[in-house]
Design a protein around this motif. Structure first.
Motif, short mmCIF file in Angstrom:
data_model
loop_
_atom_site.label_atom_id
_atom_site.label_comp_id
_atom_site.label_asym_id
_atom_site.label_seq_id
_atom_site.Cartn_x
_atom_site.Cartn_y
_atom_site.Cartn_z
N CYS A 119 0.83 -1.22 0.00
CA CYS A 119 0.00 0.00 0.00
C CYS A 119 0.86 1.26 0.00
CB CYS A 119 -0.93 0.01 1.21
SG CYS A 119 -2.29 -1.17 1.10
N ASP A 152 -5.53 -4.28 8.46
CA ASP A 152 -4.58 -3.29 7.93
C ASP A 152 -3.17 -3.72 8.37
OD1 ASP A 152 -6.45 -1.25 6.75
OD2 ASP A 152 -7.20 -1.30 8.79
N ASP A 241 -4.69 -4.92 -7.49
CA ASP A 241 -3.70 -3.89 -7.19
C ASP A 241 -2.37 -4.56 -6.85
OD1 ASP A 241 -2.61 -1.42 -6.84
OD2 ASP A 241 -3.67 -0.93 -5.01
N ALA A 268 -4.69 -6.81 -2.50
CA ALA A 268 -5.46 -5.57 -2.68
C ALA A 268 -6.07 -5.60 -4.07
CB ALA A 268 -4.57 -4.34 -2.52
N ARG A 275 -11.47 0.22 -3.31
CA ARG A 275 -10.24 -0.55 -3.12
C ARG A 275 -10.34 -1.31 -1.79
NH1 ARG A 275 -5.11 0.09 -0.74
NH2 ARG A 275 -3.36 -0.72 -1.98
N ILE A 277 -8.60 -4.36 0.82
CA ILE A 277 -7.38 -5.08 1.17
C ILE A 277 -7.73 -6.22 2.11
CG2 ILE A 277 -5.88 -3.09 0.83
CD1 ILE A 277 -5.80 -2.75 3.88
N ASP A 278 -6.87 -7.24 2.10
CA ASP A 278 -7.06 -8.37 3.00
C ASP A 278 -5.73 -9.08 3.13
OD1 ASP A 278 -8.26 -10.21 4.69
OD2 ASP A 278 -9.86 -10.74 3.28
#
Length: 284
Positions: A119, A152, A241, A268, A275, A277-278
Motif C-alpha cells: 500500500c 490493515d 492492485d 489488494a 479498493r 485489502i485483505d
C-alpha cells in the motif's frame, strides 16, 4: 451512560492526567469511525488488558491522497459513540481536523522500509499520515497498550516499528481480522459496495484460501501461491492492485515459504471504484 466525548487536546490532557493520578491502566483504540464489530472487538480486548479504554474517532486527512475518498468516507458519529459505549469504552476523542493540525503544524513522522511497497507504493504519503497521527495520539493519551486490527497489516507493522524505534513504551496489540460468515473482511469501506460488487469481493478471501490450500499440498514457491490467488480475482473481474507473499515482520517479498517461517499473503483489489485489502498467514 454514554462514553465521555473529548473534543480538544486540553480536555483530553486533563482527563488523562486524572486517570494517571488514579493509577489506572489505559488502553487506546484509534479509529477513523464508521465502526463495525472489528473495532468493537478491539475495545473489548482493551477492557481485558486495561482498567479503562479510550477510543479515538478521527478521519485523518493526512493519510488520504488527492484523488482518494476523504470527502465521501462514511461517517456516523452518533452510531459510533453508541458502539464504543456498548463495547466498554469510557471516553471517545473526536477532534476537528484543526485541533489535530493547527495553523503552523510542520512535523511529520516517516517510517522507513516497512512502509514501502504494497500500500505504501500505491498510496504515496499514506503511511506518513498514519505514523504522524498515531504518534500524536500515543503522545496525547500515553496509554499502556494500544490495539489495532490485523486487516490493515502493513499499517500494524508501521506502527510497531515507530513505537519500537522512538522508544514510546506502548504495548502494541494486533487483533485478528473479523469476517462476515461468508469470509468477507469487515471494513468501513464495504459500505461503498453494491450487492454485485460485494459478491465479487469474496474473491479476496477465496484467493488467499486457494493459496493456502496449494501450500498444504506441498507447493512452496510464492509465484505459484500468488498465481492461485490471482486466478480467483480474475475469475470475477476484480482489478488486482497487488498480491504478494511476504515475511510477516519485515514485509519483504519471499521467493518461497519455508515451513515454520512466519509469512503472510497480502491482497489488494478494486471492486468497482472501491479498493479493498485483505491478508492472512500462509504456511504453517
Amino acid at each position: 451512560m454514554s462514553a465521555l466525548v473529548l473534543r480538544t487536546v486540553a480536555e483530553t490532557t486533563a482527563w488523562v492526567d486524572s486517570l494517571r493520578r488514579s493509577g489506572r491502566r489505559l488502553a487506546l483504540v484509534p479509529t477513523m469511525g464508521y465502526l463495525h464489530e472489528g473495532h468493537q472487538s478491539l475495545i473489548r480486548e482493551g477492557r481485558r488488558r486495561a482498567d479503562v479504554v479510550a477510543a479515538s474517532i478521527f478521519v485523518n486527512p493526512t493519510q488520504f491522497g488527492p484523488n482518494e475518498d476523504l470527502s465521501r468516507y462514511p461517517r456516523d458519529f452518533e452510531g459510533d459513540l453508541a458502539k464504543c459505549t456498548s463495547a466498554g469504552a469510557e471516553a471517545v476523542f473526536a477532534p476537528a481536523p484543526e485541533e489535530m493540525y493547527p495553523p503552523g503544524f510542520q512535523t511529520h513522522v516517516e517510517v522507513g522500509k516497512v512502509s514501502q511497497g504494497l500500500c505504501g507504493a500505491r498510496r504515496p504519503g499514506h503511511f506518513q499520515g498514519v505514523a504522524t497521527v498515531v504518534t500524536k495520539l500515543l503522545g496525547l493519551f500515553k496509554p499502556q497498550v494500544a490495539l489495532f486490527g490485523e486487516k490493515d497489516y502493513q499499517q500494524l507493522q508501521v506502527i510497531r516499528a515507530l513505537v519500537r524505534d522512538l522508544n514510546l513504551g506502548v504495548e502494541i496489540v494486533g487483533m485478528p481480522t473479523v469476517r462476515e460468515p461468508d469470509g468477507l473482511a469487515l471494513s468501513s469501506r464495504n459500505a461503498y459496495l453494491s450487492t454485485e460488487e460485494r459478491r465479487r469481493a469474496l474473491a479476496l478471501s477465496r484467493g488467499m484460501a486457494a493459496a493456502q490450500a496449494l501450500y498444504e499440498r506441498g507447493t512452496r514457491d510464492t509465484a505459484s501461491l500468488v498465481d492461485a490467488a490471482r486466478r480467483e480475482l480474475a475469475a470475477v473481474d476484480l482489478r488486482e492492485d497487488y498480491v504478494e507473499v511476504v515475511d510477516a515482520t519485515s514485509l519483504t517479498s519471499l521467493s518461497s515459504v519455508t515451513p515454520g517461517q512466519p509469512a503472510r499473503i497480502l491482497v489488494a483489489a478494486f471492486a468497482g471504484k472501491t479498493r479493498l485489502i485483505d491478508n492472512q498467514p500462509i504456511g504453517g
